[in-house]
Design a protein around this motif. Structure first.
Motif, PDB file in Angstrom:
ATOM      1  N   GLN A 113       0.838  -1.192   0.000  1.00  0.00           N
ATOM      2  CA  GLN A 113       0.000   0.000   0.000  1.00  0.00           C
ATOM      3  C   GLN A 113       0.881   1.253   0.000  1.00  0.00           C
ATOM      4  O   GLN A 113       1.858   1.322   0.747  1.00  0.00           O
ATOM      5  CB  GLN A 113      -0.916   0.044   1.227  1.00  0.00           C
ATOM      6  N   LEU A 115       0.120   4.867   0.888  1.00  0.00           N
ATOM      7  CA  LEU A 115      -0.943   5.683   1.460  1.00  0.00           C
ATOM      8  C   LEU A 115      -0.945   7.107   0.920  1.00  0.00           C
ATOM      9  O   LEU A 115      -1.922   7.837   1.110  1.00  0.00           O
ATOM     10  CB  LEU A 115      -0.813   5.685   2.981  1.00  0.00           C
ATOM     11  N   ARG A 116       0.111   7.500   0.228  1.00  0.00           N
ATOM     12  CA  ARG A 116       0.131   8.831  -0.394  1.00  0.00           C
ATOM     13  C   ARG A 116      -0.824   8.903  -1.579  1.00  0.00           C
ATOM     14  O   ARG A 116      -1.170  10.005  -2.037  1.00  0.00           O
ATOM     15  CB  ARG A 116       1.555   9.161  -0.860  1.00  0.00           C
ATOM     16  N   ARG A 218      -0.143   0.880  14.716  1.00  0.00           N
ATOM     17  CA  ARG A 218      -0.259   2.337  14.715  1.00  0.00           C
ATOM     18  C   ARG A 218       1.150   2.886  14.593  1.00  0.00           C
ATOM     19  O   ARG A 218       2.026   2.593  15.421  1.00  0.00           O
ATOM     20  CB  ARG A 218      -0.935   2.843  15.989  1.00  0.00           C
ATOM     21  N   ARG A 220       3.860   6.256  13.085  1.00  0.00           N
ATOM     22  CA  ARG A 220       4.020   7.655  12.695  1.00  0.00           C
ATOM     23  C   ARG A 220       5.350   7.785  11.965  1.00  0.00           C
ATOM     24  O   ARG A 220       6.380   7.281  12.431  1.00  0.00           O
ATOM     25  CB  ARG A 220       3.994   8.582  13.910  1.00  0.00           C
ATOM     26  N   LEU A 256       4.234   5.359   3.862  1.00  0.00           N
ATOM     27  CA  LEU A 256       3.442   6.249   4.703  1.00  0.00           C
ATOM     28  C   LEU A 256       3.100   7.546   3.980  1.00  0.00           C
ATOM     29  O   LEU A 256       3.852   8.032   3.131  1.00  0.00           O
ATOM     30  CB  LEU A 256       4.194   6.558   5.994  1.00  0.00           C
ATOM     31  N   ALA A 257       1.955   8.106   4.353  1.00  0.00           N
ATOM     32  CA  ALA A 257       1.544   9.402   3.823  1.00  0.00           C
ATOM     33  C   ALA A 257       2.094  10.538   4.664  1.00  0.00           C
ATOM     34  O   ALA A 257       2.143  11.682   4.219  1.00  0.00           O
ATOM     35  CB  ALA A 257       0.020   9.489   3.761  1.00  0.00           C
ATOM     36  N   ASP A 260       0.209  10.344  11.796  1.00  0.00           N
ATOM     37  CA  ASP A 260      -0.238   9.139  12.500  1.00  0.00           C
ATOM     38  C   ASP A 260      -1.118   8.304  11.576  1.00  0.00           C
ATOM     39  O   ASP A 260      -2.082   8.812  10.991  1.00  0.00           O
ATOM     40  CB  ASP A 260      -1.034   9.521  13.754  1.00  0.00           C
ATOM     41  N   GLU A 261      -0.808   7.008  11.466  1.00  0.00           N
ATOM     42  CA  GLU A 261      -1.549   6.152  10.556  1.00  0.00           C
ATOM     43  C   GLU A 261      -1.738   4.767  11.156  1.00  0.00           C
ATOM     44  O   GLU A 261      -0.909   4.291  11.940  1.00  0.00           O
ATOM     45  CB  GLU A 261      -0.807   6.039   9.217  1.00  0.00           C
ATOM     46  N   THR A 262      -2.843   4.118  10.796  1.00  0.00           N
ATOM     47  CA  THR A 262      -3.094   2.736  11.163  1.00  0.00           C
ATOM     48  C   THR A 262      -2.885   1.876   9.930  1.00  0.00           C
ATOM     49  O   THR A 262      -3.501   2.109   8.886  1.00  0.00           O
ATOM     50  CB  THR A 262      -4.523   2.546  11.698  1.00  0.00           C
ATOM     51  N   LEU A 263      -2.004   0.888  10.038  1.00  0.00           N
ATOM     52  CA  LEU A 263      -1.599   0.080   8.901  1.00  0.00           C
ATOM     53  C   LEU A 263      -2.132  -1.338   9.051  1.00  0.00           C
ATOM     54  O   LEU A 263      -1.939  -1.979  10.080  1.00  0.00           O
ATOM     55  CB  LEU A 263      -0.072   0.041   8.799  1.00  0.00           C
TER      56      LEU A 263
END
Length: 325
Positions: A113, A115-116, A218, A220, A256-257, A260-263
């Motif tokens: 994935q 996320l951007r 979770r 970052r 990552l975008a 804070d992100e849930t992967l």
């Protein structure tokens, strides 16, 4: 599938694996609570999963069923007088976007994935160019990549392909029949039991139970920072033992975008007890193993005076859960 930006159910990996030349199943979901006055958008993100997977051993892997995922849906309204109306259905007029956050996904390879590449609000009415109840689309790409379908007015959205992208001998698609088995769901989440320092300087997370599912973390980090999760059922000389996986990468990769992100993988799953996360510093408290299997109703239990016999029975139960996916 999504209606007006909300998932229509909590099922995962629907509609599951069947012998696609002989049997297709469909889901029926009550979406009354998601319908609104005025414009509505029906959409879906799709991936190939079992349909586009390569099967075989020793260098003879090949796609059996087809080369691209397809999506069949309709929205039906039952009026107060009992009359049933099909408001929209997949076909001509639907659009598709070949990009999206799920770059590629496979049952054996795992999932990547970025996320951007997320398109905020892509399946919501304000993002579309339609009028009343509009059709949707999907992020769809090559064999194992995913896609979204929506009626968004962006120039990147193209007319969706109509019909199955099937291999020879699989062109005739059977009439879908209603599912009779319970769906697959996220049944429970297990925390990290302990961490293990490897001889090569890495860190392995131990969830204390061999399971089928996915790791959710979770995290970052900076935009473009890559997080990689590898999975294994056993250890070998203090490291993840990937020899039993043969050619299966069984790897979840996330770009990552930023923030804070849930992967969590969306269209793949893994058999594992141990996981190794690289590319980001993460607190084990922010990591869970999400258990996936058919949402069956358990009707029997077993207990004895022998702890090892009880453990053997529990292993059988976990093995059944993992194989009923």
């Amino acid at each position: 599938p999504e209606l007006n930006g909300a998932a229509v159910s909590d099922d995962v990996l629907s509609p599951g694996w069947t012998s696609y030349r002989d049997r297709l199943v469909h889901e029926t979901v009550d979406v009354t609570a998601l319908v609104r006055e005025g414009e509505n958008v029906l959409a879906a993100t799709i991936a190939g999963a079992w349909y586009t997977e390569e099967y075989g051993f020793h260098g003879f892997q090949a796609r059996l069923y087809g080369t691209q995922p397809s999506f069949l849906a309709q929205l039906r309204v039952t009026h107060a007088d009992g009359a049933v109306e099909t408001v929209t259905a997949t076909g001509d007029g639907w659009t598709a976007l070949g990009g999206g956050p799920v770059v590629d996904s496979g049952i054996y390879a795992g999932e990547h994935q970025d996320l951007r590449l997320a398109v905020p609000g892509w399946s919501s009415p304000h993002a579309t160019s339609g009028g009343d109840l509009t059709s949707g689309g999907a992020f769809a790409g090559d064999s194992s990549s995913a896609g979204d379908m929506s009626s968004a007015g962006d120039a990147n959205w193209m007319p969706a392909r109509v019909g199955a992208a099937a291999n020879a001998g699989y062109e005739d698609v059977p009439v879908p029949e209603a599912r009779i088995a319970p769906p697959v769901r996220r049944i429970e989440s297990l925390p990290v039991v302990t961490t293990i320092a490897t001889p090569t300087g890495g860190t392995i997370l131990d969830f204390g139970q061999n399971l089928v599912g996915r790791v959710r973390i979770r995290a970052r980090g900076a935009a473009g920072q890559r997080v990689v999760i590898r999975h294994a059922e056993v250890l070998e000389e203090g490291e993840l033992s990937i020899r039993p996986l043969r050619n299966a990468a069984a790897t979840a990769t996330f770009d990552l975008a930023g923030g804070d992100e849930t992967l969590e993988s969306r269209f793949s799953f893994y058999g594992f007890r141990y996981a190794e996360i690289t590319g980001v510093d993460v607190d084990p408290a922010d990591v869970q193993a999400v258990v996936l299997h058919t949402d069956m109703t358990r009707t029997g239990w077993f207990a004895s005076s022998h702890d090892m016999l009880d453990r053997l029975h529990e292993n059988v139960v976990w093995g059944m859960r993992g194989n009923f996916l």
